[in-house]
Design an enzyme around this catalytic site. Structure first.
Site, mmCIF file in Angstrom:
data_model
loop_
_atom_site.group_PDB
_atom_site.id
_atom_site.type_symbol
_atom_site.label_atom_id
_atom_site.label_comp_id
_atom_site.label_asym_id
_atom_site.label_seq_id
_atom_site.Cartn_x
_atom_site.Cartn_y
_atom_site.Cartn_z
ATOM 1 N N LYS A 40 -11.957 -1.258 7.694
ATOM 2 C CA LYS A 40 -11.224 -2.240 8.501
ATOM 3 C C LYS A 40 -11.792 -2.255 9.920
ATOM 4 O O LYS A 40 -12.363 -3.215 10.358
ATOM 5 C CB LYS A 40 -9.736 -1.902 8.628
ATOM 6 N N TRP A 51 0.808 -1.220 0.000
ATOM 7 C CA TRP A 51 0.000 0.000 0.000
ATOM 8 C C TRP A 51 0.837 1.264 0.000
ATOM 9 O O TRP A 51 0.496 2.248 -0.648
ATOM 10 C CB TRP A 51 -1.027 -0.014 1.133
ATOM 11 N N ASP A 80 -0.951 7.098 6.697
ATOM 12 C CA ASP A 80 -2.105 6.303 6.294
ATOM 13 C C ASP A 80 -2.302 5.241 7.371
ATOM 14 O O ASP A 80 -1.491 4.328 7.499
ATOM 15 C CB ASP A 80 -1.815 5.664 4.923
#
Ligand code: PMP
Length: 365
Positions: free
Chosen positions: A199, A104, A175
């Site tokens: 999440k 990511w 992030d």
């Protein structure tokens, strides 16, 4: 195990049973409104109050100082990969620096490169993204627009420890998509924290950005309004039609974290115990199991591992599926297995997974 109980998916992930029950009711009729949450106007007083409550609950859970703004956005974390350099990689500063520590953060780095110059401050690809750097030792230009990193690499299962030290002289943008609200954070150190909901916070469709107000002064003029963070701050997250349903479920999750769990320190204790349980099970299985992350950087949220061969991994997934486990496949870029232990995954579910793994390995060793 009740329905939905064995969901180890990496995201959208498990949601608390009590939140699902309230959501089911709200889809038919929200208490005291006579309306389904799906048909509720974003201009209603009800929705304004909901947004204010969500903002307030997040501030309370994190203990946010007043100088931070909280905004609810759409487009997921991937849109933020683009809008962050568009808003904050300003020509008055040196190029932003990116820590590339997994799938990511590599995506975030590549997206920033499409917007303008950026510099890779650290790249962990040579060892297959199995470790993380000591951020305070990186050679970062103190004039850089910001340093960007991902606190928890969802695919590889790597996570910066709470005790990690950060460089002091450059704005930090992080992030936290896969560990936001899973533990307390020292927000003070960060200029921007962002995360999507799917999440630990709710369903897909909404993201949160926590922004130090002083960063807003850097935003260049001329950005499309929807991509300019100031628009969402000024309109208090209600510029165009926000995802009312996703924000509703997210608000229920913040209430659950506060009232049922007892806050982020309590959540962290539960999450630590779950992670300890699964890693000690995997370690006890010795050579039968290989955990992707090196030990100091093992994530408490995503456990990426393999039983040694793609065939055995697949067989385990099939056996586990018959017993009701879902979401145990590794990410398509890495293969193997991955158990995601987000907030709503119960210790009982983790126990059940550990027992299934031990039994399977004994049988197939
Ligand atoms: N960052 C991290 C850490 C992620 O785990 C993900 C997706 N799983 C993303 C960014 C991309 O998020 P989205 O799908 O919301 O764009």
């Amino acid at each position: 195990m009740p329905f939905n109980a064995l969901n180890f998916s990496a995201g959208p992930g498990a949601l608390p049973a009590s939140v699902l029950a309230q959501t089911r009711e709200a889809i038919v009729e929200l208490p005291d409104t006579g309306l389904s949450v799906l048909g509720m106007s974003h201009r209603s007083d009800w929705f304004r109050a909901l947004l204010d409550e969500a903002d307030c609950n997040i501030r309370d859970l994190l203990g946010l100082p007043d100088r931070y703004e909280v905004v609810f956005l759409q487009g997921g974390s991937s849109l933020l990969f683009a809008t962050i350099p568009m808003n904050f990689a300003t020509p008055q500063h040196a190029a932003p620096e990116y820590v590339t520590s997994g799938y990511w953060s590599a995506r975030a780095t590549a997206e920033a490169a499409r917007v303008g110059p950026q510099r890779v401050a650290w790249d962990g690809s040579a060892d297959g993204y199995r470790s993380l750097p000591a951020l305070q030792t990186l050679d970062v230009d103190s004039d850089a627009a910001y340093l960007h990193f991902v606190s928890n690499e969802t695919v590889e299962g790597l996570q910066f420890a709470e005790s990690a030290c950060f460089p002091a002289d450059v704005p930090l943008i992080v992030d936290m998509s896969s560990d936001f609200l899973s533990k307390p954070i020292v927000t003070d150190r960060f200029s921007i924290v962002y995360a999507h909901a799917q999440k630990n916070l709710g369903p897909a469709g909404v993201s949160i950005a926590v922004i130090d107000r002083s960063m807003l002064e850097r935003i260049p003029c001329g950005l499309p309004a929807i991509l300019d963070f100031r628009t969402h701050v000024t309109h208090r997250s209600n510029y165009n039609t926000p995802p009312v349903f996703a924000i509703y479920v997210l608000t229920l999750v913040t209430r659950w974290l506060r009232d049922d769990i007892g806050g982020l320190a309590a959540m962290e204790r539960i999450n630590k115990a779950k992670a300890q349980r699964i890693y000690s099970t995997l370690d006890d299985l010795g050579d039968l199991v290989h955990v992707h992350a090196k030990t100091p950087w093992r994530s408490q949220m995503n456990v990426a591992f393999t039983l040694g061969s793609p065939q055995l991994d697949r067989t385990f997934i099939e056996v586990a599926r018959e017993r009701g486990f879902v979401g145990l496949d590794g990410h398509r870029s890495l293969g193997g297995l991955r158990a995601s232990l987000y907030n709503a995954v119960t210790p009982e579910a983790v126990d059940a997974l550990c027992e299934a793994l031990t039994e399977f390995c004994r049988k197939h060793a």
